[in-house]
Design a protein around this motif. Sequence first.
Motif, PDB file in Angstrom:
ATOM      1  N   ASN B 198       0.823  -1.203   0.000  1.00 50.06           N
ATOM      2  CA  ASN B 198       0.000   0.000   0.000  1.00 50.06           C
ATOM      3  C   ASN B 198       0.858   1.255   0.000  1.00 50.06           C
ATOM      4  OD1 ASN B 198      -2.500  -1.121  -0.161  1.00 50.06           O
ATOM      5  ND2 ASN B 198      -2.879  -1.137   2.047  1.00 50.06           N
ATOM      6  N   ARG B 199       1.987   1.216   0.702  1.00 48.65           N
ATOM      7  CA  ARG B 199       2.846   2.390   0.738  1.00 48.65           C
ATOM      8  C   ARG B 199       3.478   2.634  -0.618  1.00 48.65           C
ATOM      9  NH1 ARG B 199       5.816   1.436   5.315  1.00 48.65           N
ATOM     10  NH2 ARG B 199       7.441   0.488   4.079  1.00 48.65           N
ATOM     11  N   ARG B 200       3.833   1.555  -1.304  1.00 47.92           N
ATOM     12  CA  ARG B 200       4.442   1.694  -2.623  1.00 47.92           C
ATOM     13  C   ARG B 200       3.457   2.229  -3.651  1.00 47.92           C
ATOM     14  NH1 ARG B 200       8.924  -1.616  -5.211  1.00 47.92           N
ATOM     15  NH2 ARG B 200       7.621  -1.424  -7.047  1.00 47.92           N
ATOM     16  N   THR B 201       2.208   1.704  -3.610  1.00 44.29           N
ATOM     17  CA  THR B 201       1.263   2.092  -4.654  1.00 44.29           C
ATOM     18  C   THR B 201       0.634   3.447  -4.389  1.00 44.29           C
ATOM     19  OG1 THR B 201      -0.364   0.775  -3.508  1.00 44.29           O
ATOM     20  CG2 THR B 201       0.646  -0.223  -5.431  1.00 44.29           C
ATOM     21  N   THR B 202       0.375   3.774  -3.132  1.00 45.30           N
ATOM     22  CA  THR B 202      -0.302   5.041  -2.870  1.00 45.30           C
ATOM     23  C   THR B 202       0.659   6.134  -2.422  1.00 45.30           C
ATOM     24  OG1 THR B 202      -0.706   4.457  -0.574  1.00 45.30           O
ATOM     25  CG2 THR B 202      -2.416   3.884  -2.157  1.00 45.30           C
ATOM     26  N   GLY B 203       1.865   5.754  -2.087  1.00 41.41           N
ATOM     27  CA  GLY B 203       2.846   6.741  -1.674  1.00 41.41           C
ATOM     28  C   GLY B 203       2.611   7.283  -0.281  1.00 41.41           C
TER      29      GLY B 203
END
Lengths: 206, 219
Positions: B198-203
Amino acid sequence: METLQHFALLLVGGALVNNILLTRFIGLCPFFGVSGAMETSVGMAGAVVFVMTLATTATWVFWNVLLEPLGVGEFLYIPAFILVIAALVQFVEMYLRKSSPALYRSLGIFLPLITTNCAVLATATESVRPGFFMMGIDYGFGFGEALVYTIGVAIGFGIALISFAALRERLEVAPVPEAMKGIPMAFITAGLLSFGYVGLGGLFGL
Amino acid sequence: MREWIAVFKRGIAIDNPLTVLMIGLCATLAVSTKVEGALFMGLAVIFVLGMSSVIVSSIRHLVPEKVRIPVFIVIIASFVTIVDLTMKAFVPDVYDFLGVWIPLIVVNCMILGRAEAFSYHNPVRLAVADGLGMGSGFAIVIVVLAFIRELFGSGEIVFLGANLLSLPDGYPAPGILVLFPGAFIVFGFIVALTAWYNRRTTGRTVETSAHCTIEEGGR
């Protein structure tokens, strides 16, 4: 003697061998939700012992006096139990607020939480429904058995919650990889804690 | 329609009830020792969550704020009773395996939490999307968890009596994965993986929380 041994086994079996949190995963929400601080964990543990004992007493009587003789237990036990427990918790909260403000301050905030805690409903259900119980007993409990078993379960809940809270306080300062910080690490810690309970399996042949 | 799909998808990924909202954990960890049990548990939850969303949402203007929680509980308990009796009649083996977990769906905070946080404030159309999405998100995670635990913990996957998949004979199955510590540890890694994804895709860092109060069941 025979009965004394039976009751002792129920108590130890409920508290340690079939620990409700770590070996059966019932009531995990407060286990992760309130275990961040030691003080709230102790309060929660106390509230659970209190409410669970009252709830099982009420549902046991309700089942054996009303539902079972009328033959409707099979269909109605789920809504009936949850309503009995919810109503009971409401009354206890009102009563405590008026009669014992000190006790209310320490237990009060946990009471509404406990209504939706599956540990209470699970223990109440297991005490009357034969076949849901894991220790090789396939009949509904008598009143004494239900009470002793419930107290055992509640004590087991308290032990697991408080020891986990102590571990999490140390975890705050431990070096943990970025992605594992917080909840994921708490799960791994709980896993390691529950390894201890694997060792208790089979104790006294339970 | 686009809104409908967005709400549905949110339950599966970004607001997954298990790995992000951290609600309804107990049943997940307990029944994920077998893919079979996990699948039926997932279906039961999709049914109860979907149906109770419809009912809660369609009577939301009739139910006063003060008595909403008991009303929700009775609605949910009725659907759980339907599941309880249906499973007992048609899949008795699975029913025995799931045991006390079927009645415990009533107090699964995921269902009450969604009724409170979403269905009570939204039209039926969206409430269904939320119910089905959250239910599917739950089912996917629980089946994945059960798949990992059953396959690597016992070396084979047995589904309704048929052997679906098995590892080579010499595989030393670490039984601990099927026992309770395995559930905590495997689930911990799944949560970490979701948080990372989630951190990678949504930043942004999606806060995982572990609260189970009715008052704060989401947004």
